[in-house]
Design an enzyme around this catalytic site. Sequence first.
Site, PDB file in Angstrom:
ATOM      1  N   LYS A   1      13.367  -2.065  -8.050  1.00 38.70           N
ATOM      2  CA  LYS A   1      13.696  -1.261  -6.864  1.00 38.70           C
ATOM      3  C   LYS A   1      14.119  -2.163  -5.709  1.00 38.70           C
ATOM      4  O   LYS A   1      15.016  -1.834  -4.948  1.00 38.70           O
ATOM      5  CB  LYS A   1      12.463  -0.431  -6.496  1.00 38.70           C
ATOM      6  CG  LYS A   1      12.375   0.054  -5.081  1.00 38.70           C
ATOM      7  CD  LYS A   1      13.013   1.382  -4.939  1.00 38.70           C
ATOM      8  CE  LYS A   1      13.134   1.921  -3.539  1.00 38.70           C
ATOM      9  NZ  LYS A   1      12.356   1.332  -2.493  1.00 38.70           N
TER      10      LYS A   1
ATOM     11  N   SER B   1       7.187   4.158  -0.853  1.00 42.58           N
ATOM     12  CA  SER B   1       6.183   4.554   0.150  1.00 42.58           C
ATOM     13  C   SER B   1       6.850   5.275   1.306  1.00 42.58           C
ATOM     14  O   SER B   1       6.248   6.135   1.940  1.00 42.58           O
ATOM     15  CB  SER B   1       5.457   3.309   0.668  1.00 42.58           C
ATOM     16  OG  SER B   1       4.924   2.583  -0.411  1.00 42.58           O
TER      17      SER B   1
ATOM     18  N   LEU C   1       0.321   3.557  -2.125  1.00 45.84           N
ATOM     19  CA  LEU C   1       0.659   3.363  -3.544  1.00 45.84           C
ATOM     20  C   LEU C   1       1.182   4.647  -4.176  1.00 45.84           C
ATOM     21  O   LEU C   1       0.770   5.747  -3.826  1.00 45.84           O
ATOM     22  CB  LEU C   1      -0.575   2.877  -4.309  1.00 45.84           C
ATOM     23  CG  LEU C   1      -1.172   1.547  -3.835  1.00 45.84           C
ATOM     24  CD1 LEU C   1      -2.355   1.144  -4.735  1.00 45.84           C
ATOM     25  CD2 LEU C   1      -0.137   0.433  -3.811  1.00 45.84           C
TER      26      LEU C   1
ATOM     27  N   GLY D   1       5.152   4.041  -9.058  1.00 47.89           N
ATOM     28  CA  GLY D   1       5.931   2.803  -9.246  1.00 47.89           C
ATOM     29  C   GLY D   1       5.011   1.585  -9.164  1.00 47.89           C
ATOM     30  O   GLY D   1       5.078   0.680 -10.007  1.00 47.89           O
ATOM     31  N   HIS D   2       4.155   1.562  -8.161  1.00 45.23           N
ATOM     32  CA  HIS D   2       3.203   0.453  -8.030  1.00 45.23           C
ATOM     33  C   HIS D   2       2.251   0.424  -9.240  1.00 45.23           C
ATOM     34  O   HIS D   2       1.953  -0.636  -9.783  1.00 45.23           O
ATOM     35  CB  HIS D   2       2.335   0.633  -6.771  1.00 45.23           C
ATOM     36  CG  HIS D   2       3.082   0.569  -5.479  1.00 45.23           C
ATOM     37  ND1 HIS D   2       3.180   1.636  -4.629  1.00 45.23           N
ATOM     38  CD2 HIS D   2       3.755  -0.443  -4.871  1.00 45.23           C
ATOM     39  CE1 HIS D   2       3.866   1.296  -3.547  1.00 45.23           C
ATOM     40  NE2 HIS D   2       4.250   0.039  -3.678  1.00 45.23           N
TER      41      HIS D   2
ATOM     42  N   GLY E   1       0.810  -1.215   0.000  1.00 46.40           N
ATOM     43  CA  GLY E   1       0.000   0.000   0.000  1.00 46.40           C
ATOM     44  C   GLY E   1       0.841   1.261   0.000  1.00 46.40           C
ATOM     45  O   GLY E   1       2.025   1.233  -0.319  1.00 46.40           O
TER      46      GLY E   1
HETATM   47  P1  AMP Z   1       6.020  -2.365  -1.648  1.00 48.72           P
HETATM   48  O1  AMP Z   1       4.621  -1.853  -1.501  1.00 48.72           O
HETATM   49  O2  AMP Z   1       7.054  -1.363  -1.299  1.00 48.72           O
HETATM   50  O3  AMP Z   1       6.204  -3.702  -0.973  1.00 48.72           O
HETATM   51  O4  AMP Z   1       6.234  -2.629  -3.192  1.00 48.72           O
HETATM   52  C1  AMP Z   1       5.369  -3.444  -3.938  1.00 48.72           C
HETATM   53  C2  AMP Z   1       5.997  -3.715  -5.274  1.00 48.72           C
HETATM   54  O5  AMP Z   1       6.213  -2.483  -5.961  1.00 48.72           O
HETATM   55  C3  AMP Z   1       7.369  -4.401  -5.131  1.00 48.72           C
HETATM   56  O6  AMP Z   1       7.485  -5.380  -6.149  1.00 48.72           O
HETATM   57  C4  AMP Z   1       8.311  -3.251  -5.352  1.00 48.72           C
HETATM   58  O7  AMP Z   1       9.583  -3.648  -5.862  1.00 48.72           O
HETATM   59  C5  AMP Z   1       7.560  -2.417  -6.384  1.00 48.72           C
HETATM   60  N1  AMP Z   1       8.050  -1.042  -6.365  1.00 48.72           N
HETATM   61  C6  AMP Z   1       8.265  -0.271  -5.270  1.00 48.72           C
HETATM   62  N2  AMP Z   1       8.790   0.926  -5.635  1.00 48.72           N
HETATM   63  C7  AMP Z   1       8.912   0.896  -6.980  1.00 48.72           C
HETATM   64  C8  AMP Z   1       9.396   1.827  -7.956  1.00 48.72           C
HETATM   65  N3  AMP Z   1       9.875   3.023  -7.615  1.00 48.72           N
HETATM   66  N4  AMP Z   1       9.372   1.461  -9.259  1.00 48.72           N
HETATM   67  C9  AMP Z   1       8.900   0.249  -9.632  1.00 48.72           C
HETATM   68  N5  AMP Z   1       8.422  -0.674  -8.763  1.00 48.72           N
HETATM   69  C10 AMP Z   1       8.434  -0.363  -7.455  1.00 48.72           C
END
Ligand code: AMP
Length: 283
Positions: free
Chosen positions: A151, A190, A33, A36-37, A31
């Site tokens: 990332k 996030s 979001l 990137g997400h 979350g």
């Molecule tokens: P998180 O919510 O941080 O666990 O991220 C969920 C997914 O989004 C994971 O696969 C992360 O690697 C991806 N993610 C997070 N930040 C980025 C970003 N800046 N660019 C691309 N994907 C991202």
Amino acid sequence: MISFKSANDLRKWTESQRKEGKIIGFVPTMGALHPGHISLIQLAQKDCDVTVCSIFVNPTQFNDPADFEKYPVTIERDIHLLLQQQTDALFLPAVAEIYPEGTGSLRHYALGDMDSLLEGKYRPGHFQGVCNVVHRLLDMVQPDHLYLGQKDCQQCMVINRLLQLTGMDNRIQLHIAPTLREPDGLAMSSRNRRLTPEQRALAPLLYQQLSAISRQLHPGDITPLLTTAIQAIEKAGFRPDYFEIADASTLQPVHQWDGRQSLVALVAAFLGDVRLIDNLPLN
Ligand code: AMP
């Protein structure tokens, strides 16, 4: 968008989609979001008939309880973004839905060096928590395609290993999306929203130093590149956990480069109490 809190309801729905011959894409998130997400959701939408996004702040992957407590939660905004993106399904489980038997006795995965290198070293138990939650989520969603971000480079390798260890690599295709960055180079995260304006102004230095390493990379001894980068971020007030140049397929540190081996530079550093990570494939 259809939202599920119950794993059983989600399972029934994905089963019905599969029976209709639909290809299912899955984007797991915690979350808060950001674009990137959303870029992962867009990739899933290109390949798949239906896209499922999960939002679950997984307690078992936080080695630092304070980090878990401070993890940003912006669920109303997240739902708005997912609706805007025309996401098909959202899975928003409570902890007891993912861990009905509690979080005390987790399964152990044979992750080898991944548990002791880089993030594994500085966040003990982190990747075991990641594997426990991703394994459970994959069992619930049963996707054909799984989308992760570069990332979290080491996390991508760990989940690739999880797929192999469980045999899920036969039916789930893993896709790794490039890191989306702010205009000044800071990797979207996030956690960025927890930075003060002063820290936010300093934060792009991580990417600047990664880029400097990429530009100056040369065969031979590459440790001076790291020394310069570490000095630069420390001088600006970062407290680095690590700054390494590593083999891109094993993440073992590389000090002498033969000019051919695929490399990635990786950094994790604190600004105040916010821990930022970033990485850049070098060649
Ligand atoms: P998180 O919510 O941080 O666990 O991220 C969920 C997914 O989004 C994971 O696969 C992360 O690697 C991806 N993610 C997070 N930040 C980025 C970003 N800046 N660019 C691309 N994907 C991202």
